[in-house]
Design an enzyme around this catalytic site. Structure first.
Site, mmCIF file in Angstrom:
data_model
loop_
_atom_site.group_PDB
_atom_site.id
_atom_site.type_symbol
_atom_site.label_atom_id
_atom_site.label_comp_id
_atom_site.label_asym_id
_atom_site.label_seq_id
_atom_site.Cartn_x
_atom_site.Cartn_y
_atom_site.Cartn_z
ATOM 1 N N ASP A 14 -38.043 -8.672 -10.110
ATOM 2 C CA ASP A 14 -37.840 -8.928 -11.544
ATOM 3 C C ASP A 14 -38.306 -7.748 -12.386
ATOM 4 O O ASP A 14 -39.075 -7.898 -13.337
ATOM 5 C CB ASP A 14 -38.586 -10.200 -11.967
ATOM 6 C CG ASP A 14 -38.242 -11.394 -11.094
ATOM 7 O OD1 ASP A 14 -39.146 -12.207 -10.820
ATOM 8 O OD2 ASP A 14 -37.086 -11.486 -10.663
ATOM 9 N N GLU A 170 -29.821 -16.400 -16.109
ATOM 10 C CA GLU A 170 -31.251 -16.175 -16.363
ATOM 11 C C GLU A 170 -31.485 -14.682 -16.513
ATOM 12 O O GLU A 170 -30.537 -13.907 -16.577
ATOM 13 C CB GLU A 170 -32.073 -16.770 -15.217
ATOM 14 C CG GLU A 170 -31.614 -16.347 -13.854
ATOM 15 C CD GLU A 170 -32.141 -17.241 -12.736
ATOM 16 O OE1 GLU A 170 -32.788 -18.273 -12.998
ATOM 17 O OE2 GLU A 170 -31.910 -16.888 -11.577
HETATM 18 C C1 6LW Z 1 -37.339 -15.391 -11.905
HETATM 19 C C2 6LW Z 1 -35.920 -15.833 -12.126
HETATM 20 C C3 6LW Z 1 -35.486 -16.187 -10.748
HETATM 21 O O1 6LW Z 1 -38.160 -15.725 -12.985
HETATM 22 O O2 6LW Z 1 -36.536 -16.225 -9.896
HETATM 23 O O3 6LW Z 1 -33.951 -16.920 -9.218
HETATM 24 C C4 6LW Z 1 -37.730 -16.189 -10.665
HETATM 25 N N1 6LW Z 1 -34.297 -16.451 -10.431
HETATM 26 O O4 6LW Z 1 -35.117 -14.813 -12.695
HETATM 27 C C5 6LW Z 1 -38.859 -15.574 -9.888
HETATM 28 O O5 6LW Z 1 -38.530 -14.282 -9.445
#
Ligand code: 6LW
Length: 478
Positions: A14, A170
């Site tokens: 991330d 996201e």
């Molecule tokens: C992160 C989100 C995700 O906050 O995993 O699968 C989480 N998506 O973007 C943790 O890396």
């Protein structure tokens, strides 16, 4: 510009990047580890050095024992605005939430948190030309906020649900580029279906039109050696060139395979055509010769790369009790427990050796989480190996060793990649002393695909009973 990927190997998921003059700064998720949110610096986006951790005080980061592995600190966003660094992230632990931290210098100290009452992960910060601050988060939702006080100043609005048919929009990041606003997101989930998409609009509130070429980056459905590509951030270099950092994994073992180093940070160039970004060719490249490192614990403080699990109480460690040694004071006794006194570093190479000299009841471990780890540890009668995989826990017979400090060693030996194709065989993990191998174990079971979650292997030392003292810790890539 030729370079090797990942530019930040090992568990650095991330990634969020910003530039101040000729300096780049990057932050990553850190989950159950303390201190949290590593801060890294670079002058070229290729060579990175960790310069600190944003959350290095309990007042900034509370990870109670009930915090599950891969819980805790999820994705951050790191920005520079009004002469200050701003970090926003979400602690999904009990009593956590979304917090904003600020600092005059990226290496810190960072402020105590300002809580932002939003319900969502992957928060982003951006300021518009009127100085209004917009917080955008997974979903993709947006509110206007006062970032100094954490006050929410507008009702949540849904900005975009991602490309048609997309799941889980996201990791949003908003940018003002030229006279347009761009909304970059991840979708498809952080596993093999991960992808990056983008939309653009006239204002930070939209409306946003999706890029016709979405997803602008994905390796899903391919046998590319870099998989799970997604969760990206854009940055422009002083020469005007745009770059994207993103997370990816390097799986072995065919499809879907398994990865052991966690989600790593990769770099790829970006060009622009007709007002849309076009992502360059993301490749592994040829890595520079690997170099190891050794910590002799001669300083009164710990290097920022060291990770503890959930907390690091002052009374649990010292490098001055016995000068030149790291002293760890046991709290819980087992790596299976949430409060074990542990100090580790990310595994960053598929083949490597870790060694230490321990005096007292302690061990050396390859950790994925409480239920997936291998370790070699001292007992009152000698040395033994422990393997914990899910509900199975195995201990070897104890090997008697002479009284006094014992040199422990773990060799992680990965099969070689075959002419650019991922290795098919699992790595072998040999655990023992400098002269005796007590166990040779299959490494595929210490992979994220087996254990689940969001982290990768961490290699380190722990105290099992009383005080364990470590003279040095040596990490040597093979
Ligand atoms: C992160 C989100 C995700 O906050 O995993 O699968 C989480 N998506 O973007 C943790 O890396």
């Amino acid at each position: 510009m030729t370079f090797a990927n990942p530019v930040i190997p090992g568990m650095h998921p991330d990634p969020s990047v910003c530039r101040v003059g000729d300096d780049y700064y990057l932050a990553c998720s850190s989950f159950e580890y303390f201190p949290g949110v590593p801060i890294l610096h670079s002058r070229d986006l290729i060579h990175w050095e960790q310069i600190g951790n944003a959350l290095d005080r309990p007042a900034q980061l509370a990870l109670p024992p009930s915090t599950p592995s891969s819980g805790g600190v999820y994705a951050p966003t790191l920005r520079h605005h009004d002469g200050r660094f701003w970090l926003i992230t979400t602690n999904v632990a009990p009593d956590g939430g979304t917090m904003i931290y600020t600092a005059d210098r990226a290496e810190g100290p960072w402020s105590d948190p300002v809580r932002v009452p939003i319900q969502g992960i992957d928060p982003d910060l951006v300021w518009d030309e009127d100085g209004h601050c917009w917080c955008t988060y997974a979903g993709v939702w947006q509110v206007r906020i006062d970032p100094r006080e954490g006050h929410v100043l507008s009702a949540p609005r849904r900005l975009w649900s991602g490309a048609p048919g997309a799941q889980a929009p996201e990791a949003p990041h908003l940018y003002r580029i030229g006279d347009r606003w761009y909304l970059l997101i991840a979708e498809g989930g952080t596993e093999r279906g991960h992808a990056v998409s983008i939309a653009r609009g006239p204002s930070p509130e939209g409306p946003f039109e999706p890029c016709p070429a979405n997803p602008i980056l994905t390796h899903r459905g391919s046998n590319h050696p870099i998989q799970n590509t997604g969760h990206a951030d854009l940055v422009q270099a002083p020469d005007g060139q745009w770059w994207m950092v993103l997370l990816g994994v390097r799986p072995g073992g065919g499809t879907p395979g398994w990865h052991v180093l966690g989600r790593e940070t990769f770099l790829v160039p970006v060009s622009w055509h007709d007002g849309w970004p076009v992502v360059g060719d993301l490749q592994l490249g040829t890595p520079a010769p690997a170099i190891g490192d050794r910590d002799d614990f001669d300083a009164p403080t710990l290097d920022p790369r060291w990770l503890s699990i959930r907390s690091r109480p002052d009374e649990s460690w010292s490098t001055t009790d016995r000068p030149g040694w790291l002293t760890l004071h046991a709290r819980d006794q087992l790596l299976d427990d949430p409060g074990v006194t542990f100090l580790g570093r990310r595994q960053q190479h598929h083949s490597c050796t870790i060694r230490t000299l321990v005096d007292g009841r302690g061990g050396l471990a390859v950790r994925l989480d409480e239920s997936h780890h291998y370790a070699v540890e001292t007992t009152d009668a000698g040395v033994r190996v422990i393997a914990r995989l899910g509900s199975v826990r195995h201990e070897t017979p104890v090997l008697p060793v002479p009284d006094g400090p014992v040199q422990l060693r773990i060799d992680i030996v990965a099969a070689k990649d075959g002419d650019g194709h991922p290795r098919q065989e699992p790595d072998t993990i040999r655990l023992g002393t400098e002269t005796e191998v007590l166990a040779e174990l299959d490494g595929r079971y210490l992979s994220t695909e087996v254990a689940g979650g969001f982290t990768g292997r961490v290699l380190g030392m722990y105290a099992s009973t009383g005080a364990a003292r470590f003279d040095w810790f040596d990490y040597a890539p093979a």
